[in-house]
Design a protein around this motif. Structure first.
Motif, PDB file in Angstrom:
ATOM      1  N   UNK A  30       0.844  -1.183   0.000  1.00 51.36           N
ATOM      2  CA  UNK A  30       0.000   0.000   0.000  1.00 51.36           C
ATOM      3  C   UNK A  30       0.886   1.242   0.000  1.00 51.36           C
ATOM      4  N   UNK A  31       0.367   2.353  -0.537  1.00 51.31           N
ATOM      5  CA  UNK A  31       1.087   3.626  -0.524  1.00 51.31           C
ATOM      6  C   UNK A  31       0.089   4.751  -0.309  1.00 51.31           C
ATOM      7  N   UNK A  32       0.415   5.663   0.594  1.00 47.50           N
ATOM      8  CA  UNK A  32      -0.435   6.829   0.843  1.00 47.50           C
ATOM      9  C   UNK A  32       0.453   8.065   0.898  1.00 47.50           C
ATOM     10  N   UNK A  33      -0.045   9.222   0.477  1.00 43.81           N
ATOM     11  CA  UNK A  33       0.750  10.452   0.575  1.00 43.81           C
ATOM     12  C   UNK A  33       1.056  10.782   2.038  1.00 43.81           C
ATOM     13  N   UNK A  34       2.282  11.186   2.296  1.00 41.76           N
ATOM     14  CA  UNK A  34       2.671  11.545   3.659  1.00 41.76           C
ATOM     15  C   UNK A  34       2.092  12.907   4.016  1.00 41.76           C
ATOM     16  N   UNK A  35       1.379  12.953   5.119  1.00 36.16           N
ATOM     17  CA  UNK A  35       0.792  14.211   5.584  1.00 36.16           C
ATOM     18  C   UNK A  35       1.826  14.945   6.439  1.00 36.16           C
ATOM     19  N   UNK A  36       2.808  15.527   5.778  1.00 33.88           N
ATOM     20  CA  UNK A  36       3.932  16.135   6.499  1.00 33.88           C
ATOM     21  C   UNK A  36       3.492  17.284   7.398  1.00 33.88           C
ATOM     22  N   UNK A  37       2.414  17.963   7.028  1.00 34.00           N
ATOM     23  CA  UNK A  37       1.962  19.108   7.826  1.00 34.00           C
ATOM     24  C   UNK A  37       1.365  18.688   9.166  1.00 34.00           C
ATOM     25  N   UNK A  38       1.078  17.388   9.322  1.00 28.81           N
ATOM     26  CA  UNK A  38       0.449  16.922  10.564  1.00 28.81           C
ATOM     27  C   UNK A  38       1.455  16.673  11.677  1.00 28.81           C
ATOM     28  N   UNK A  39       2.749  16.776  11.377  1.00 27.19           N
ATOM     29  CA  UNK A  39       3.763  16.603  12.403  1.00 27.19           C
ATOM     30  C   UNK A  39       3.967  15.148  12.785  1.00 27.19           C
ATOM     31  N   UNK A  40       4.856  14.889  13.732  1.00 28.87           N
ATOM     32  CA  UNK A  40       5.172  13.508  14.110  1.00 28.87           C
ATOM     33  C   UNK A  40       3.955  12.699  14.555  1.00 28.87           C
ATOM     34  N   UNK A  41       3.107  13.283  15.398  1.00 30.78           N
ATOM     35  CA  UNK A  41       1.957  12.529  15.895  1.00 30.78           C
ATOM     36  C   UNK A  41       0.995  12.163  14.765  1.00 30.78           C
ATOM     37  N   UNK A  78      18.912   7.622  13.087  1.00 34.15           N
ATOM     38  CA  UNK A  78      18.099   6.732  13.908  1.00 34.15           C
ATOM     39  C   UNK A  78      18.960   6.157  15.026  1.00 34.15           C
ATOM     40  N   UNK A  79      18.492   6.297  16.260  1.00 33.41           N
ATOM     41  CA  UNK A  79      19.130   5.654  17.406  1.00 33.41           C
ATOM     42  C   UNK A  79      18.490   4.277  17.556  1.00 33.41           C
ATOM     43  N   UNK A  80      19.227   3.239  17.209  1.00 33.53           N
ATOM     44  CA  UNK A  80      18.682   1.890  17.203  1.00 33.53           C
ATOM     45  C   UNK A  80      18.252   1.468  18.603  1.00 33.53           C
ATOM     46  N   UNK A  81      19.031   1.862  19.610  1.00 29.57           N
ATOM     47  CA  UNK A  81      18.746   1.429  20.977  1.00 29.57           C
ATOM     48  C   UNK A  81      17.456   2.032  21.510  1.00 29.57           C
ATOM     49  N   UNK A  82      17.204   3.306  21.217  1.00 39.70           N
ATOM     50  CA  UNK A  82      16.038   3.993  21.786  1.00 39.70           C
ATOM     51  C   UNK A  82      14.877   4.104  20.813  1.00 39.70           C
ATOM     52  N   UNK A  83      15.146   3.900  19.524  1.00 39.31           N
ATOM     53  CA  UNK A  83      14.088   4.045  18.533  1.00 39.31           C
ATOM     54  C   UNK A  83      13.739   5.486  18.225  1.00 39.31           C
ATOM     55  N   UNK A  84      14.650   6.408  18.533  1.00 34.65           N
ATOM     56  CA  UNK A  84      14.386   7.824  18.274  1.00 34.65           C
ATOM     57  C   UNK A  84      14.885   8.214  16.878  1.00 34.65           C
ATOM     58  N   UNK A  85      14.118   9.075  16.224  1.00 42.74           N
ATOM     59  CA  UNK A  85      14.471   9.608  14.915  1.00 42.74           C
ATOM     60  C   UNK A  85      14.795  11.085  15.074  1.00 42.74           C
ATOM     61  N   UNK A  86      15.950  11.508  14.515  1.00 43.61           N
ATOM     62  CA  UNK A  86      16.386  12.890  14.688  1.00 43.61           C
ATOM     63  C   UNK A  86      16.517  13.605  13.353  1.00 43.61           C
ATOM     64  N   UNK A  87      15.920  14.766  13.271  1.00 43.67           N
ATOM     65  CA  UNK A  87      16.045  15.709  12.163  1.00 43.67           C
ATOM     66  C   UNK A  87      15.922  15.045  10.790  1.00 43.67           C
ATOM     67  N   UNK A  88      14.805  14.385  10.540  1.00 40.16           N
ATOM     68  CA  UNK A  88      14.630  13.750   9.230  1.00 40.16           C
ATOM     69  C   UNK A  88      14.425  14.786   8.134  1.00 40.16           C
ATOM     70  N   UNK A  89      15.204  14.710   7.040  1.00 39.84           N
ATOM     71  CA  UNK A  89      14.974  15.623   5.921  1.00 39.84           C
ATOM     72  C   UNK A  89      13.621  15.325   5.287  1.00 39.84           C
ATOM     73  N   UNK A  93       9.523  20.315  10.644  1.00 37.44           N
ATOM     74  CA  UNK A  93       9.045  20.465  12.000  1.00 37.44           C
ATOM     75  C   UNK A  93       9.523  19.397  12.968  1.00 37.44           C
ATOM     76  N   UNK A  94      10.207  18.371  12.453  1.00 39.14           N
ATOM     77  CA  UNK A  94      10.707  17.312  13.328  1.00 39.14           C
ATOM     78  C   UNK A  94      12.071  17.705  13.886  1.00 39.14           C
ATOM     79  N   UNK A  95      12.298  17.401  15.141  1.00 40.74           N
ATOM     80  CA  UNK A  95      13.644  17.498  15.711  1.00 40.74           C
ATOM     81  C   UNK A  95      14.056  16.075  16.112  1.00 40.74           C
TER      82      UNK A  95
END
Length: 328
Positions: A30-41, A78-89, A93-95
């Motif tokens: 499946x593929x859907x457009x990413x709703x980038x304006x909706x932020x991480x949540x 990506x921090x594999x240990x914590x599962x955190x994503x940082x500053x994705x291009x 709005x993501x940090x």
């Protein structure tokens, strides 16, 4: 009982997800457009919705007891240990965001039992996909490079991803090949991405045309006399028709890529290179140039076993690799 997982490729344009069989690869996607304006949540909610739709359509032969989990390839560190994503291009709005934990919470109660979730950098996921299901499956060690909007990379050593201690290994796009060059990308001068990202290839062609307008006649016709619409596809087509300027553009692509590969070979003794991404469609125009530059720029003792091969999975490599994280 068939082992299976869900593999997801999170991008700035689309979220692509698939049901992947360990033995048979992708069976449902499946593929859907990413709703980038909706932020991480908001994007986490999208991910949960796509996962739910795939689970609802899972064929009867795939039992939940054989479900190995959910793998997600995401842009950024990506921090594999914590599962955190940082500053994705491409995700404004993501940090730093706890993507894995947020997705696990969003899936609570929607899947039978508890779902394991694995997060990986998208380029690493693509490299793993090629290692397990694609062009890298016969190689013990290789570098995968993706040529597209940017230039990404993933390293496989002894059939395993090499991430480095901080998860940023393989970023060949930020390798400097011309420290005095005019191209500047992300504040760094002379990087591979700053020279071979899609728009930078086009910018180089435009600069050559500006120096000699007559040389751009064929490209002008292909882009309807509007160089603002010029694309790598136009340059590829013109080169295949023998246009000297376009051929020179792809020769430069091979030159830059070959120098980068030579540095990788000299540093890590990697001699296999899998090349994917949208720009790789023009591979016949620059693969051999890259190979010759690689040979010319390394010692003869480093030449045995050198291969440059096209990726086989196309834009599905990330989904394959994300699922493969679950099977390891």
């Amino acid at each position: 009982m068939s082992r299976w997982a869900i593999g997801i490729d999170l991008g700035g344009t689309a979220i692509k997800a698939a049901l992947v069989s360990l033995q048979r690869g992708i069976l449902l996607e499946r593929s859907v457009p990413t709703e980038t304006s909706s932020g991480p949540e908001g994007i986490v909610a999208q991910l949960a919705g796509v996962i739910g739709s795939i689970v609802a359509e899972t064929p009867s032969g795939f039992h939940i007891d054989a479900f190995d989990g959910i793998g997600l390839g995401a842009p950024g560190a990506v921090d594999i240990a914590t599962g955190k994503l940082s500053y994705p291009p491409n995700l404004p709005g993501w940090t730093t965001f706890p993507l894995r934990d947020a997705l696990v919470r969003a899936l609570e109660g929607s899947l039978p039992g508890s779902a394991r979730v694995f997060i990986e950098n998208d380029a690493n996921a693509a490299a793993l996909g090629e290692a397990v299901y694609g062009a890298g499956r016969h190689f013990s060690d290789f570098l995968m490079v993706t040529l597209g909007t940017g230039v990404g990379g993933g390293i496989v050593l002894d059939r395993k991803l090499y991430r480095g201690p901080n998860g940023t290994a393989g970023e060949i796009g930020f390798m400097i090949v011309d420290y005095q060059g005019s191209s500047v990308h992300a504040g760094i001068r002379g990087t591979i991405e700053g020279m071979l990202g899609k728009e930078h290839i086009v910018e180089y062609a435009r600069a050559r045309i500006k120096e000699n307008p007559e040389s751009g006649r064929m490209l002008s016709g292909l882009c309807m006399h509007d160089f603002g619409k010029l694309s790598p596809r136009h340059i590829e087509r013109a080169a295949n028709e023998g246009d000297p300027l376009s051929l020179a553009v792809w020769e430069r692509v091979g030159l830059v890529l070959g120098v980068g590969f030579a540095n990788v070979t000299a540093l890590m003794d990697i001699r296999k290179f899998v090349i994917g991404g949208g720009i790789s469609a023009a591979g016949t125009l620059f693969f051999e140039q890259a190979r010759q530059v690689l040979l010319h720029s390394t010692l003869p003792s480093m030449h045995a076993g050198i291969e440059l091969v096209p990726a086989e999975l196309g834009n599905r490599a990330g989904m394959h690799g994300a699922a493969a994280l679950c099977f390891q």
